[in-house]
Motif scaffolding. Structure first.
Motif, PDB file in Angstrom:
ATOM      1  N   GLY A 141       0.827  -1.310  -0.018  1.00  0.00           N
ATOM      2  CA  GLY A 141      -0.106   0.088  -0.099  1.00  0.00           C
ATOM      3  C   GLY A 141       0.807   1.131  -0.037  1.00  0.00           C
ATOM      4  N   VAL A 142       2.085   0.979  -0.533  1.00  0.00           N
ATOM      5  CA  VAL A 142       2.792   2.343  -0.521  1.00  0.00           C
ATOM      6  C   VAL A 142       2.992   3.360  -1.896  1.00  0.00           C
ATOM      7  CG1 VAL A 142       4.155   1.633   1.461  1.00  0.00           C
ATOM      8  CG2 VAL A 142       5.196   1.103  -0.637  1.00  0.00           C
ATOM      9  N   GLY A 143       2.589   2.309  -2.882  1.00  0.00           N
ATOM     10  CA  GLY A 143       2.514   3.123  -4.022  1.00  0.00           C
ATOM     11  C   GLY A 143       3.430   2.149  -5.061  1.00  0.00           C
ATOM     12  N   LYS A 144       4.020   1.044  -4.739  1.00  0.00           N
ATOM     13  CA  LYS A 144       4.903   0.531  -5.699  1.00  0.00           C
ATOM     14  C   LYS A 144       4.276   0.264  -7.063  1.00  0.00           C
ATOM     15  CE  LYS A 144       5.216  -3.106  -2.928  1.00  0.00           C
ATOM     16  NZ  LYS A 144       4.618  -2.636  -1.740  1.00  0.00           N
ATOM     17  N   THR A 145       3.037  -0.565  -7.247  1.00  0.00           N
ATOM     18  CA  THR A 145       2.357  -0.901  -8.318  1.00  0.00           C
ATOM     19  C   THR A 145       2.104   0.698  -9.206  1.00  0.00           C
ATOM     20  OG1 THR A 145       1.491  -2.886  -7.449  1.00  0.00           O
ATOM     21  CG2 THR A 145       0.605  -2.054  -9.333  1.00  0.00           C
ATOM     22  N   THR A 146       1.344   1.338  -8.431  1.00  0.00           N
ATOM     23  CA  THR A 146       0.949   2.790  -9.276  1.00  0.00           C
ATOM     24  C   THR A 146       2.248   3.239  -9.791  1.00  0.00           C
ATOM     25  OG1 THR A 146      -0.660   2.904  -7.504  1.00  0.00           O
ATOM     26  CG2 THR A 146      -0.025   4.994  -8.697  1.00  0.00           C
TER      27      THR A 146
ATOM     28  N   ARG B  53       1.752  13.468  -5.937  1.00  0.00           N
ATOM     29  CA  ARG B  53       0.787  14.148  -5.025  1.00  0.00           C
ATOM     30  C   ARG B  53      -0.331  13.271  -5.113  1.00  0.00           C
ATOM     31  NH1 ARG B  53       0.345  19.716  -8.061  1.00  0.00           N
ATOM     32  NH2 ARG B  53       0.881  18.119  -9.704  1.00  0.00           N
TER      33      ARG B  53
ATOM     34  N   ASN C 264      -3.551  11.898  -5.644  1.00  0.00           N
ATOM     35  CA  ASN C 264      -4.739  12.259  -6.651  1.00  0.00           C
ATOM     36  C   ASN C 264      -5.547  11.088  -6.853  1.00  0.00           C
ATOM     37  OD1 ASN C 264      -4.250  12.626 -10.275  1.00  0.00           O
ATOM     38  ND2 ASN C 264      -5.762  13.478  -8.985  1.00  0.00           N
TER      39      ASN C 264
ATOM     40  N   LEU D 221      -5.343   8.558  -9.672  1.00  0.00           N
ATOM     41  CA  LEU D 221      -4.243   7.423  -9.910  1.00  0.00           C
ATOM     42  C   LEU D 221      -4.834   6.239  -9.144  1.00  0.00           C
ATOM     43  CD1 LEU D 221      -1.127   9.558  -8.536  1.00  0.00           C
ATOM     44  CD2 LEU D 221      -1.442   8.213 -10.823  1.00  0.00           C
ATOM     45  N   ALA D 222      -5.911   6.427  -8.264  1.00  0.00           N
ATOM     46  CA  ALA D 222      -6.575   5.498  -7.633  1.00  0.00           C
ATOM     47  C   ALA D 222      -7.700   4.519  -8.473  1.00  0.00           C
ATOM     48  CB  ALA D 222      -6.941   5.648  -6.204  1.00  0.00           C
TER      49      ALA D 222
HETATM   50  P1  ADP Z   1       1.481  -1.225  -3.374  1.00  0.00           P
HETATM   51  O1  ADP Z   1       1.785  -1.540  -4.877  1.00  0.00           O
HETATM   52  O2  ADP Z   1       2.746  -0.814  -2.618  1.00  0.00           O
HETATM   53  O3  ADP Z   1       0.722  -2.225  -2.613  1.00  0.00           O
HETATM   54  P2  ADP Z   1      -0.237   0.627  -4.770  1.00  0.00           P
HETATM   55  O4  ADP Z   1       0.547   1.267  -5.787  1.00  0.00           O
HETATM   56  O5  ADP Z   1      -1.413  -0.428  -5.110  1.00  0.00           O
HETATM   57  O6  ADP Z   1       0.897   0.331  -3.623  1.00  0.00           O
HETATM   58  O7  ADP Z   1      -1.096   2.008  -3.947  1.00  0.00           O
HETATM   59  C1  ADP Z   1      -1.769   1.351  -2.775  1.00  0.00           C
HETATM   60  C2  ADP Z   1      -3.282   2.319  -3.084  1.00  0.00           C
HETATM   61  O8  ADP Z   1      -3.441   3.665  -3.052  1.00  0.00           O
HETATM   62  C3  ADP Z   1      -3.843   1.953  -4.321  1.00  0.00           C
HETATM   63  O9  ADP Z   1      -5.363   1.768  -4.294  1.00  0.00           O
HETATM   64  C4  ADP Z   1      -3.543   2.914  -5.059  1.00  0.00           C
HETATM   65  O10 ADP Z   1      -4.434   2.926  -6.285  1.00  0.00           O
HETATM   66  C5  ADP Z   1      -3.593   4.150  -4.322  1.00  0.00           C
HETATM   67  N1  ADP Z   1      -2.680   5.316  -4.613  1.00  0.00           N
HETATM   68  C6  ADP Z   1      -1.338   4.969  -4.822  1.00  0.00           C
HETATM   69  N2  ADP Z   1      -0.696   6.259  -5.233  1.00  0.00           N
HETATM   70  C7  ADP Z   1      -1.679   7.170  -4.708  1.00  0.00           C
HETATM   71  C8  ADP Z   1      -1.653   8.829  -5.292  1.00  0.00           C
HETATM   72  N3  ADP Z   1      -0.609   9.231  -5.354  1.00  0.00           N
HETATM   73  N4  ADP Z   1      -2.874   9.312  -4.822  1.00  0.00           N
HETATM   74  C9  ADP Z   1      -4.157   8.597  -4.461  1.00  0.00           C
HETATM   75  N5  ADP Z   1      -4.154   7.252  -4.483  1.00  0.00           N
HETATM   76  C10 ADP Z   1      -2.830   6.701  -4.764  1.00  0.00           C
END
Ligand code: ADP
Ligand code: MG
Length: 295
Positions: free
Chosen positions: A13-18, A225, A227, A230-231
């Motif tokens: 949940g830290v933003g790896k995949t995004t 930021r 946003n 992105l989600a």
């Molecule tokens: P990880 O891969 O580390 O588990 P994710 O990339 O899946 O993390 O991100 C976790 C959640 O936060 C997802 O639902 C994703 O859509 C959301 N998210 C990631 N980056 C942002 C951002 N900059 N703004 C809003 N939501 C985000």
């Protein structure tokens, strides 16, 4: 040869995949031949680009467990200059199926070598653990980016995280370096975020002269930021540039790609061709329309 980046943080949940998906898409839009590899059994990267691992004949699981499957069979086209090697939930079983195999950490690296010259950059999305799948990512990576949220760890936490990553790096791939922190879901206006960013900068500056795998690490710019777009984009199976190329999320990831490329072009040994060669002295403009057009 492709430059290989692993997106790694053992927290979920830290933003790896995004970050992996949208940075890969931004690189492709900038003209780099890009391959993304999903090494997470949750297959979020795969879903994010509109693919279903169950429907793809050869996934990263097949590559890992079946010596007869070649990497060629696993490469799927996502968009212009953007290819993917996808995951399915079976991937979770690879760990135990390979437990007896002595070279199990290097399988992906060895197989990928056959196609490495077809790509400029490879982006690997790692699972939130430091098991065999992550080791396969680290064995083939040149560098590690660590996505995190500024409020999510105090400085001590960052040090611990880097130490863990560093130890794993050293054990499988001594040349591997942690080169960037990607600040995700960033809320710039808060004092806490500002303090953590300052602390991080100080921490990395102080590491420059020590023999640690993060001595070249910096906080990549800009922070991404928070946003909502992105989600939303993953549920449409689209990168942020396909989903809404004008939103802040698209602008931020495009600018982040430019920051990384600028560093590669300036920096020591690694050589990636600059897609902005035509105007070497001009700072890159982050026109979101431009990036969506190319991708
Ligand atoms: P990880 O891969 O580390 O588990 P994710 O990339 O899946 O993390 O991100 C976790 C959640 O936060 C997802 O639902 C994703 O859509 C959301 N998210 C990631 N980056 C942002 C951002 N900059 N703004 C809003 N939501 C985000
Ligand atoms: Mg993920």
């Amino acid at each position: 040869m492709a430059r290989v980046i692993a997106m790694l943080n053992q927290k979920g949940g830290v933003g790896k995949t995004t970050s992996a998906v949208n940075l890969a898409a931004a690189f492709a839009a900038r003209g780099l031949r890009t391959c993304m590899i999903d090494l997470d059994p949750q297959a979020h990267m795969t879903l994010h680009v509109g693919l279903d691992g169950e429907e793809v004949d050869c996934t990263v699981y097949d590559i890992l467990v079946d010596p007869d499957r070649s990497i060629d069979e696993a490469i799927v086209s996502v968009d212009e200059r953007l290819d993917a090697i996808v995951a399915e939930t079976d991937l979770a079983a690879a760990e135990s199926e390979l437990a007896e195999q002595s070279d199990r950490q290097d399988i992906l690296a060895r197989k990928f070598a056959a196609v490495a010259d077809r790509f400029d950059v490879v982006m690997i999305d790692c699972p939130p653990s430091l098991g065999l799948l992550t080791l396969n990512a680290l064995a083939m990576a040149d560098e590690v980016f660590v996505p995190m949220q500024a409020h999510f760890l105090a400085l001590q936490g960052v040090g611990k995280l880097l130490e863990t990553v560093g130890l794993v790096c050293r054990s499988v791939n001594p040349a591997l370096e942690v080169t960037g922190v990607v600040l995700c879901m960033h809320e710039k206006q808060t004092n806490l975020a500002r303090e953590v960013v300052d602390d991080l900068d100080t921490f990395f500056t102080e590491s420059r002269d020590s023999n640690v795998p993060w001595r070249h690490c910096r906080v990549l710019q800009p922070p991404i930021r928070r946003n909502i777009k992105l989600a939303e984009a993953p549920s449409f199976g689209q990168t942020i540039f396909q989903y809404d190329s004008a939103c802040r999320g698209a602008t931020d990831y495009a600018a982040l790609a430019d920051d990384v490329l600028a560093q590669w072009n300036d920096g020591p040994p690694k050589d990636v061709e600059s897609p902005t060669d035509a105007e070497p002295d001009k700072p890159v403009e982050h026109d979101p329309a431009e990036i969506s057009g190319g991708a």
